[in-house]
Scaffold this motif. Sequence first.
Motif, PDB file in Angstrom:
ATOM      1  N   GLU A  29       0.872  -1.163   0.000  1.00 50.47           N
ATOM      2  CA  GLU A  29       0.000   0.000   0.000  1.00 50.47           C
ATOM      3  C   GLU A  29       0.913   1.218   0.000  1.00 50.47           C
ATOM      4  O   GLU A  29       1.861   1.278   0.775  1.00 50.47           O
ATOM      5  N   GLY A  30       0.677   2.179  -0.882  1.00 48.14           N
ATOM      6  CA  GLY A  30       1.566   3.320  -0.994  1.00 48.14           C
ATOM      7  C   GLY A  30       2.418   3.208  -2.243  1.00 48.14           C
ATOM      8  O   GLY A  30       2.966   4.186  -2.719  1.00 48.14           O
ATOM      9  N   GLY A  31       2.539   1.994  -2.810  1.00 44.82           N
ATOM     10  CA  GLY A  31       3.180   1.850  -4.110  1.00 44.82           C
ATOM     11  C   GLY A  31       4.576   1.272  -4.115  1.00 44.82           C
ATOM     12  O   GLY A  31       5.122   1.035  -5.188  1.00 44.82           O
ATOM     13  N   ASP A  32       5.192   1.067  -2.946  1.00 45.70           N
ATOM     14  CA  ASP A  32       6.522   0.459  -2.961  1.00 45.70           C
ATOM     15  C   ASP A  32       6.443  -0.975  -3.450  1.00 45.70           C
ATOM     16  O   ASP A  32       5.631  -1.747  -2.957  1.00 45.70           O
ATOM     17  N   PRO A  33       7.292  -1.335  -4.426  1.00 44.43           N
ATOM     18  CA  PRO A  33       7.230  -2.712  -4.932  1.00 44.43           C
ATOM     19  C   PRO A  33       7.727  -3.712  -3.883  1.00 44.43           C
ATOM     20  O   PRO A  33       8.567  -3.381  -3.053  1.00 44.43           O
ATOM     21  N   ILE A  34       7.164  -4.907  -3.929  1.00 46.41           N
ATOM     22  CA  ILE A  34       7.667  -5.991  -3.082  1.00 46.41           C
ATOM     23  C   ILE A  34       8.708  -6.707  -3.934  1.00 46.41           C
ATOM     24  O   ILE A  34       8.369  -7.536  -4.775  1.00 46.41           O
ATOM     25  N   ASN A  35       9.963  -6.324  -3.775  1.00 50.15           N
ATOM     26  CA  ASN A  35      10.970  -6.859  -4.695  1.00 50.15           C
ATOM     27  C   ASN A  35      11.750  -8.021  -4.103  1.00 50.15           C
ATOM     28  O   ASN A  35      11.866  -8.160  -2.893  1.00 50.15           O
ATOM     29  N   GLU A  36      12.278  -8.832  -4.997  1.00 54.33           N
ATOM     30  CA  GLU A  36      13.057 -10.005  -4.621  1.00 54.33           C
ATOM     31  C   GLU A  36      12.364 -10.840  -3.541  1.00 54.33           C
ATOM     32  O   GLU A  36      12.985 -11.285  -2.580  1.00 54.33           O
ATOM     33  N   ALA A  37      11.058 -11.002  -3.704  1.00 56.39           N
ATOM     34  CA  ALA A  37      10.288 -11.773  -2.735  1.00 56.39           C
ATOM     35  C   ALA A  37       9.852 -13.092  -3.375  1.00 56.39           C
ATOM     36  O   ALA A  37       9.575 -13.136  -4.570  1.00 56.39           O
ATOM     37  N   PRO A  38       9.803 -14.165  -2.590  1.00 59.35           N
ATOM     38  CA  PRO A  38       9.381 -15.454  -3.144  1.00 59.35           C
ATOM     39  C   PRO A  38       7.929 -15.427  -3.631  1.00 59.35           C
ATOM     40  O   PRO A  38       7.057 -14.860  -2.964  1.00 59.35           O
ATOM     41  N   VAL A  39       7.696 -16.020  -4.791  1.00 58.35           N
ATOM     42  CA  VAL A  39       6.360 -16.104  -5.386  1.00 58.35           C
ATOM     43  C   VAL A  39       6.013 -17.579  -5.547  1.00 58.35           C
ATOM     44  O   VAL A  39       6.866 -18.379  -5.949  1.00 58.35           O
ATOM     45  N   LYS A  40       4.792 -17.910  -5.200  1.00 60.24           N
ATOM     46  CA  LYS A  40       4.336 -19.272  -5.476  1.00 60.24           C
ATOM     47  C   LYS A  40       3.098 -19.193  -6.353  1.00 60.24           C
ATOM     48  O   LYS A  40       2.175 -18.434  -6.049  1.00 60.24           O
ATOM     49  N   VAL A  41       3.094 -19.942  -7.451  1.00 62.29           N
ATOM     50  CA  VAL A  41       1.933 -19.966  -8.339  1.00 62.29           C
ATOM     51  C   VAL A  41       1.279 -21.325  -8.204  1.00 62.29           C
ATOM     52  O   VAL A  41       1.934 -22.360  -8.373  1.00 62.29           O
ATOM     53  N   TYR A  42       0.013 -21.325  -7.852  1.00 61.45           N
ATOM     54  CA  TYR A  42      -0.727 -22.573  -7.734  1.00 61.45           C
ATOM     55  C   TYR A  42      -1.720 -22.660  -8.880  1.00 61.45           C
ATOM     56  O   TYR A  42      -2.422 -21.686  -9.164  1.00 61.45           O
ATOM     57  N   ALA A  43      -1.752 -23.795  -9.550  1.00 61.67           N
ATOM     58  CA  ALA A  43      -2.784 -24.018 -10.551  1.00 61.67           C
ATOM     59  C   ALA A  43      -4.006 -24.555  -9.813  1.00 61.67           C
ATOM     60  O   ALA A  43      -3.867 -25.402  -8.931  1.00 61.67           O
ATOM     61  N   VAL A  44      -5.177 -24.015 -10.151  1.00 64.95           N
ATOM     62  CA  VAL A  44      -6.377 -24.486  -9.469  1.00 64.95           C
ATOM     63  C   VAL A  44      -7.006 -25.603 -10.291  1.00 64.95           C
ATOM     64  O   VAL A  44      -7.373 -25.408 -11.442  1.00 64.95           O
TER      65      VAL A  44
END
Lengths: 208, 151
Positions: free
Chosen positions: B46-61
Amino acid sequence: MHISDGVLSLPVVAAGWIITVALLVITLRWGERDKSIAEQIPKLSIMTGAFFVASLIHVSVGPTSVHLILNGLLGVVLGVLSYPAMFIGLTLQALLFQHGGLTVLGVNTMIMGVPGLISYAVFKTGYKRNISLTALGALCGALATVLAVILLAVVLVTTGEEFVAVAKLAAVAHVPIMIVEAIVTGFVVAYLAKVKPELLPVDLGDKR
Amino acid sequence: MNAKRGIGILALLVLLCATTMPAVPAHRAFVGEVVDNEVRLKAWYEGGDPINEAPVKVYAVDDGKDVLYLEGVTNEDGFYSFEPEPGVTAYNVVVEQMGHRAKMNIDLGSSDQPQEAELPLYARIVAGFGYLFGLAGAGMLYASRKGQKGS
């Protein structure tokens, strides 16, 4: 500083709730013993209000963004009642700002509330040793932030993050917050000691 | 009288804090998506700062169940892209950084994404103070009742 819903495992969330509920009971009893809570309601609500909006004041540092906590200030001004005050403040933040979450309220209150209680103890002890109130206030403001960062890192370790890495990252990010909190707490304490010493948890008595 | 003065001072301090506050709110975490022939995501606070170099998990539904499809890390501007699995149109994405978590559901099958309606920030702040005053009032009412009974 707020941990979101779903990040932590169930046992950690449960442990957070147990600690927080126990501390709520203890601090409310303790607070009532020293001085009637009813008399302190105006002071409590105003400080809770300050805590509630403080988390909107943010600084972006490196890879993350951090915000003011004011847990040291609440600890110093409200004493043991800072714990219930922060619980209420965090509940409102979770409901209205989506900072943190309702299931992790226990853990989040612990992360910010316990350092508040420790600052209060440090403030009282330091006062007995005749340390200047302003310096003590500043110290407590910074100390509460540092302790909250350490507790945050401890809690995040349970999610598999490495303690030293998280603690370092969080500590570096919170350096500006520490400085701001030290200034704010020192200033408020100095001001209250001069204008309204009854609001501080120490008896200034003859030393004014 | 003294108590009133003290409260006045505290109120003034809070007001000072509130007025010197920058208008940028912080620390709610978001993740949003842009579709091309790959799915491009952005995660931000919130406020616009990017969440950088953070782990992402993609789940297929799949049949309402989440199956881990991909894991990755956002770039320094908070972006992350992945190619969707053929035949799978629904994904859940989770981005985490230092205890913050942002989630979103992606449905490539439908063109319009539902947007969450939300109160403006000032209204939420006012609401928070409203609750606090309510609580304080209830507490004082309770205390005064107790006091009357005692006397």
